[in-house]
Scaffold this active site. Structure first.
Site, short mmCIF file in Angstrom:
data_model
loop_
_atom_site.label_atom_id
_atom_site.label_comp_id
_atom_site.label_asym_id
_atom_site.label_seq_id
_atom_site.Cartn_x
_atom_site.Cartn_y
_atom_site.Cartn_z
N SER A 144 45.29 22.53 93.17
CA SER A 144 45.70 21.13 92.96
C SER A 144 46.62 20.74 94.09
O SER A 144 47.27 21.59 94.71
CB SER A 144 46.45 21.02 91.64
OG SER A 144 47.04 19.74 91.50
N TYR A 199 52.87 23.71 85.46
CA TYR A 199 51.61 23.43 86.17
C TYR A 199 51.80 23.63 87.67
O TYR A 199 50.96 24.25 88.34
CB TYR A 199 51.15 22.01 85.86
CG TYR A 199 49.79 21.63 86.42
CD1 TYR A 199 48.62 21.97 85.76
CD2 TYR A 199 49.69 20.93 87.62
CE1 TYR A 199 47.38 21.60 86.26
CE2 TYR A 199 48.45 20.56 88.14
CZ TYR A 199 47.29 20.90 87.45
OH TYR A 199 46.07 20.54 87.96
N1 LIG Z 1 41.71 15.72 87.05
C1 LIG Z 1 42.61 15.81 88.02
O1 LIG Z 1 43.21 14.78 88.43
C2 LIG Z 1 42.92 17.14 88.66
C3 LIG Z 1 43.75 17.16 89.79
C4 LIG Z 1 44.03 18.37 90.40
C5 LIG Z 1 43.52 19.54 89.87
N2 LIG Z 1 42.72 19.50 88.78
C6 LIG Z 1 42.20 20.78 88.27
O2 LIG Z 1 40.79 20.68 88.12
C7 LIG Z 1 40.37 21.63 87.14
C8 LIG Z 1 39.40 20.96 86.19
O3 LIG Z 1 40.11 19.94 85.50
P1 LIG Z 1 39.44 18.57 85.02
O4 LIG Z 1 40.32 17.50 85.53
O5 LIG Z 1 37.99 18.57 85.34
O6 LIG Z 1 39.74 18.68 83.46
P2 LIG Z 1 38.84 18.44 82.15
O7 LIG Z 1 39.81 18.57 81.02
O8 LIG Z 1 38.03 17.19 82.25
O9 LIG Z 1 37.84 19.69 82.15
C9 LIG Z 1 38.33 21.01 81.99
C10 LIG Z 1 37.42 21.77 81.06
O10 LIG Z 1 37.99 23.10 80.97
C11 LIG Z 1 37.90 23.49 79.61
N3 LIG Z 1 38.94 24.49 79.35
C12 LIG Z 1 40.27 24.26 79.21
N4 LIG Z 1 40.89 25.41 78.93
C13 LIG Z 1 39.95 26.37 78.88
C14 LIG Z 1 40.00 27.76 78.60
N5 LIG Z 1 41.13 28.37 78.28
N6 LIG Z 1 38.83 28.46 78.64
C15 LIG Z 1 37.66 27.83 78.94
N7 LIG Z 1 37.57 26.52 79.19
C16 LIG Z 1 38.70 25.80 79.16
C17 LIG Z 1 38.10 22.21 78.81
O11 LIG Z 1 37.57 22.32 77.49
C18 LIG Z 1 37.36 21.19 79.65
O12 LIG Z 1 36.03 21.01 79.23
C19 LIG Z 1 41.64 22.18 86.50
O13 LIG Z 1 41.94 23.45 87.04
C20 LIG Z 1 42.70 21.17 86.90
O14 LIG Z 1 43.99 21.73 86.96
C21 LIG Z 1 42.41 18.33 88.15
#
Ligand SMILES: NC(=O)c1ccc[n+]([C@@H]2O[C@H](COP(=O)([O-])OP(=O)(O)OC[C@H]3O[C@@H](n4cnc5c(N)ncnc54)[C@H](O)[C@@H]3O)[C@@H](O)[C@H]2O)c1
Length: 250
Positions: A141, A154
């Site tokens: 991130s 985080y």
């Molecule tokens: N969305 C953003 O703005 C953003 C920014 C920077 C980094 N990220 C990173 O991107 C990655 C994906 O996030 P996203 O935004 O797509 O989120 P999201 O919540 O839309 O999708 C994440 C998925 O991971 C699943 N999940 C959560 N915990 C879990 C676990 N313990 N075991 C298995 N599955 C699990 C959830 O059920 C969900 O379906 C994460 O690592 C997040 O930190 C997201």
């Protein structure tokens, strides 16, 4: 987007967090490029929707990556040959600053974002090393590059993802296994990020109002992740690549 490439024909890639957001977009793109996708999520409902809506070979595994039994279930479903691993699953904190961290939040955020990633990577490495080939992509991130993007749990977890990535790359690139990370800025997904701290709102608010780039689409992250998983990135290992609309340049 029209895809003509079949970069992943005959390959198996595990994608965690495949039920939503960046993980789902990555699973979709891999399947469209001929991959056998092992789609992992803690939400069985989201996986059912994925399997119903996405064509190609998608094997779903409902598992919590923070749980050792979850890692075993993923490995059993994947089988002997695993060509790639996309460690996408992650959760936010409640923007807690250090003095306000509850132990349960710290343990869960580090457990999912870091320990789960380590355990699954540790499990796939022996097979990749034996074959002398493999690609691991971790989702970090912009919160892993600075202190002003999230709460302390985080931010800590995502800085650690960078260290985990470069250390893994250092040890295993000579064995044919590449390891890289992408560092997204804001992306339109279902991730939950409730402000639970008044002081964090006061301190972070001005940064969020002035510094944030436009919100990206999950497919833009999937494009970078699948590039790193593919042989197109055969000379890239140990990189933490901002995929953030230029936020890292500010
Ligand atoms: N969305 C953003 O703005 C953003 C920014 C920077 C980094 N990220 C990173 O991107 C990655 C994906 O996030 P996203 O935004 O797509 O989120 P999201 O919540 O839309 O999708 C994440 C998925 O991971 C699943 N999940 C959560 N915990 C879990 C676990 N313990 N075991 C298995 N599955 C699990 C959830 O059920 C969900 O379906 C994460 O690592 C997040 O930190 C997201």
């Amino acid at each position: 987007m029209t895809l003509s490439s079949q970069r992943f024909n005959g390959r198996t890639v595990i994608v965690t967090g495949a039920g939503a957001g960046i993980g789902r977009a990555t699973a979709e793109r891999l399947a469209a490029e001929g991959c056998r996708v092992i789609a992992v999520d803690v939400s069985a409902d989201r996986l059912t929707a994925l399997a119903d809506e996405v064509g190609g070979e998608v094997v779903t595994v409902s598992a919590d990556i923070a749980d050792a039994a979850g890692i075993e279930a993923i490995m059993a479903a994947a089988g002997e040959r695993i060509d790639g691993l996309a460690n996408v699953a992650g959760i936010m904190d409640g923007f807690e600053p250090t003095a306000e961290i509850a132990d349960a939040t710290w343990e869960r955020v580090l457990g999912v974002n870091l320990t789960g990633m380590m355990r699954l990577t540790r499990a796939v490495l022996p097979g990749m090393i034996d074959r002398g080939a493999g690609s691991i992509v971790n989702v970090g991130s912009e919160a892993g590059q600075r202190g002003s993007a999230a709460g302390t749990p985080y931010t800590t977890s995502k800085h650690a993802v960078n260290g985990f990535t470069v250390s893994t790359a250092f040890f295993y690139t000579p064995k044919g296994v590449r390891c890289n990370a992408v560092a997204p800025g804001p992306v339109a997904t279902s991730i939950e990020a409730p402000f639970r701290s008044e002081w964090a709102q006061t301190r972070l608010g001005p940064f969020f109002q002035t510094n944030l780039p436009p919100v990206a689409q999950p497919s833009q992250l999937a494009a970078a992740i699948t590039w790193l998983l593919s042989d197109d990135a055969s000379n890239v290992s140990g990189a933490v690549i901002p995929v953030d609309g230029g936020w890292a340049a500010i």
